[in-house]
Enzyme design. Structure first.
Site, PDB file in Angstrom:
ATOM      1  N   ARG A 128      40.547  44.229  33.881  1.00 36.79           N
ATOM      2  CA  ARG A 128      40.535  43.038  34.719  1.00 36.79           C
ATOM      3  C   ARG A 128      41.825  42.930  35.533  1.00 36.79           C
ATOM      4  O   ARG A 128      41.802  42.558  36.716  1.00 36.79           O
ATOM      5  CB  ARG A 128      40.370  41.809  33.841  1.00 36.79           C
ATOM      6  CG  ARG A 128      39.688  40.675  34.546  1.00 36.79           C
ATOM      7  CD  ARG A 128      38.171  40.814  34.545  1.00 36.79           C
ATOM      8  NE  ARG A 128      37.641  40.531  33.227  1.00 36.79           N
ATOM      9  CZ  ARG A 128      36.636  41.200  32.673  1.00 36.79           C
ATOM     10  NH1 ARG A 128      36.063  42.188  33.332  1.00 36.79           N
ATOM     11  NH2 ARG A 128      36.177  40.882  31.488  1.00 36.79           N
ATOM     12  N   VAL A 179      40.950  36.815  36.694  1.00 40.52           N
ATOM     13  CA  VAL A 179      39.623  36.457  37.211  1.00 40.52           C
ATOM     14  C   VAL A 179      39.722  35.297  38.204  1.00 40.52           C
ATOM     15  O   VAL A 179      39.045  35.290  39.243  1.00 40.52           O
ATOM     16  CB  VAL A 179      38.680  36.115  36.037  1.00 40.52           C
ATOM     17  CG1 VAL A 179      37.362  35.550  36.544  1.00 40.52           C
ATOM     18  CG2 VAL A 179      38.408  37.360  35.201  1.00 40.52           C
ATOM     19  N   LEU A 213      45.848  36.353  30.311  1.00 39.28           N
ATOM     20  CA  LEU A 213      45.901  37.270  31.446  1.00 39.28           C
ATOM     21  C   LEU A 213      44.528  37.573  32.010  1.00 39.28           C
ATOM     22  O   LEU A 213      44.354  37.707  33.221  1.00 39.28           O
ATOM     23  CB  LEU A 213      46.622  38.544  31.012  1.00 39.28           C
ATOM     24  CG  LEU A 213      48.105  38.273  30.735  1.00 39.28           C
ATOM     25  CD1 LEU A 213      48.604  39.062  29.554  1.00 39.28           C
ATOM     26  CD2 LEU A 213      48.931  38.561  31.969  1.00 39.28           C
ATOM     27  N   ASP A 214      43.541  37.692  31.140  1.00 38.15           N
ATOM     28  CA  ASP A 214      42.173  37.979  31.580  1.00 38.15           C
ATOM     29  C   ASP A 214      41.694  36.901  32.534  1.00 38.15           C
ATOM     30  O   ASP A 214      41.284  37.164  33.673  1.00 38.15           O
ATOM     31  CB  ASP A 214      41.282  38.072  30.343  1.00 38.15           C
ATOM     32  CG  ASP A 214      39.884  38.571  30.640  1.00 38.15           C
ATOM     33  OD1 ASP A 214      39.556  38.785  31.823  1.00 38.15           O
ATOM     34  OD2 ASP A 214      39.116  38.754  29.684  1.00 38.15           O
ATOM     35  N   ASP A 215      41.749  35.650  32.087  1.00 37.92           N
ATOM     36  CA  ASP A 215      41.241  34.563  32.922  1.00 37.92           C
ATOM     37  C   ASP A 215      42.086  34.358  34.170  1.00 37.92           C
ATOM     38  O   ASP A 215      41.555  34.019  35.225  1.00 37.92           O
ATOM     39  CB  ASP A 215      41.161  33.281  32.103  1.00 37.92           C
ATOM     40  CG  ASP A 215      40.058  33.352  31.069  1.00 37.92           C
ATOM     41  OD1 ASP A 215      38.913  33.587  31.450  1.00 37.92           O
ATOM     42  OD2 ASP A 215      40.348  33.198  29.861  1.00 37.92           O
TER      43      ASP A 215
END
Length: 334
Positions: free
Chosen positions: A146, A74, A69-71
């Protein structure tokens, strides 16, 4: 191993620089990333969210069962930012699908983990084969920040979006008394605080709010005498009772600076000292040396040094500082 993540963060730094060659390079990187979006593999996350369509990106070059999920957030933010600069909608289908997947993986407490939803049965960390303490993937402040940043950058507001409102409530509950937030995937409270401050700014929180001011005060208080910031793996100890001084690094200094600028402190003397540190530490090749580990594998078990962090994060911070002093506002999630 982390090629997709690295390329995306480089794209953000280049978009912040904003020159024609930088934007062209960032756009080329994002075009390379677009077909790597995972659209046809229902990974392990479907155990909890069987009705959510795939749509994320993986941390690694090829790991379709475990997008994160973070990437994904981003990548979506970088594509959205590039589209605005280019005046096009070439990445819109990827943006919408990535957003759908991120929203579908929000946990019930309002936060997001890295790979799964509601993966928070913490008692499992106490059984012998998982005594490293990181068997699970519960929601954390850095990843939640994020995802909030992504939603806010795409135009969502807490007043009209219950998911965003719930996430902001989660971040409000998890701020420590000293003003910081935990960072699971980067070291540590500097990383978490940077992520959350960027998200709160994107979501429209007043820089004069007590939440923002407490975080600014904490970052200012832990600045080293040389003007930089540093934090090491001891910050993950189970009996953590506050920041312990550590040597300055270029990447952690950049995180602190971007966080402070997101909280409206671009003209604060603390920021000027941090910028001076980065300028003094820049090598003749235009880059920054960094031997210390600033990323996290398993807290208290092993840590990582991403060689790109000391190259693009300082560039990003310096470009952000220049842009703010030139009167340009921060309207992006990172």
């Amino acid at each position: 191993m982390w090629i997709e993540r690295g390329i995306t963060l480089v794209c953000h730094a280049l978009l912040e620089v904003g020159s024609t060659p930088a934007v062209e390079s960032a756009t080329a990187g994002l075009k390379w990333l677009q077909p790597l979006q995972i659209l046809d593999v229902a990974g392990d996350w479907t155990a909890r969210r069987p009705n959510v369509r795939p749509g994320g990106w993986a941390f690694q070059y090829a790991n379709p069962h475990y997008p994160d999920l973070d990437d994904t957030a981003v990548v979506v933010m970088a594509m959205d930012r590039a589209q605005e600069l280019l005046g096009s909608k070439q990445f819109q289908p990827a943006i919408e699908r990535g957003r759908e997947w991120v929203c579908g993986l929000q946990s019930h407490n309002g936060g997001w983990g890295a790979f799964d939803a509601d993966n928070n049965y913490l008692y499992l960390n106490n059984i012998p084969f998982s005594d490293h303490g990181a068997l699970l993937d519960p929601p954390t402040e850095d990843v939640t920040g994020r995802c909030v940043s992504m939603l806010a950058q795409l135009g969502e507001r807490a007043e009209t979006n219950p998911d965003l409102d719930s996430a902001l409530d989660y971040l409000g509950r998890t701020q420590l008394a000293d003003g910081s937030w935990y960072g699971r995937w980067g070291m540590n409270y500097i990383y978490g605080t940077w992520s959350v401050l960027c998200s709160l700014n994107a979501a429209g929180l007043d820089p004069a709010s007590p939440t923002m001011r407490k975080a600014v005060d904490w970052l200012s208080a832990i600045q080293n005498a040389d003007g930089g910031w540093g934090e090491d793996g001891t910050s993950y100890k189970l009996d953590y009772d506050g920041y312990q001084q550590s040597p300055s690094t270029a990447s952690q200094t950049a995180w602190a600076l971007i966080g402070l600028m997101a909280a409206g402190a671009a003209r604060h003397p603390t920021v000027a000292r941090g910028i001076d540190f980065l300028l003094r530490m820049q090598g003749p090749d235009g880059l920054w040396a960094e031997e210390r580990y600033t990323a996290t594998g398993f807290p208290r078990v092993f840590f990582l040094r991403y060689h790109g962090y000391a190259k693009f994060f300082p560039l990003w911070a310096l470009a952000r500082y220049r842009n703010l002093l030139d009167g340009r506002s921060i309207k992006f999630g990172m």
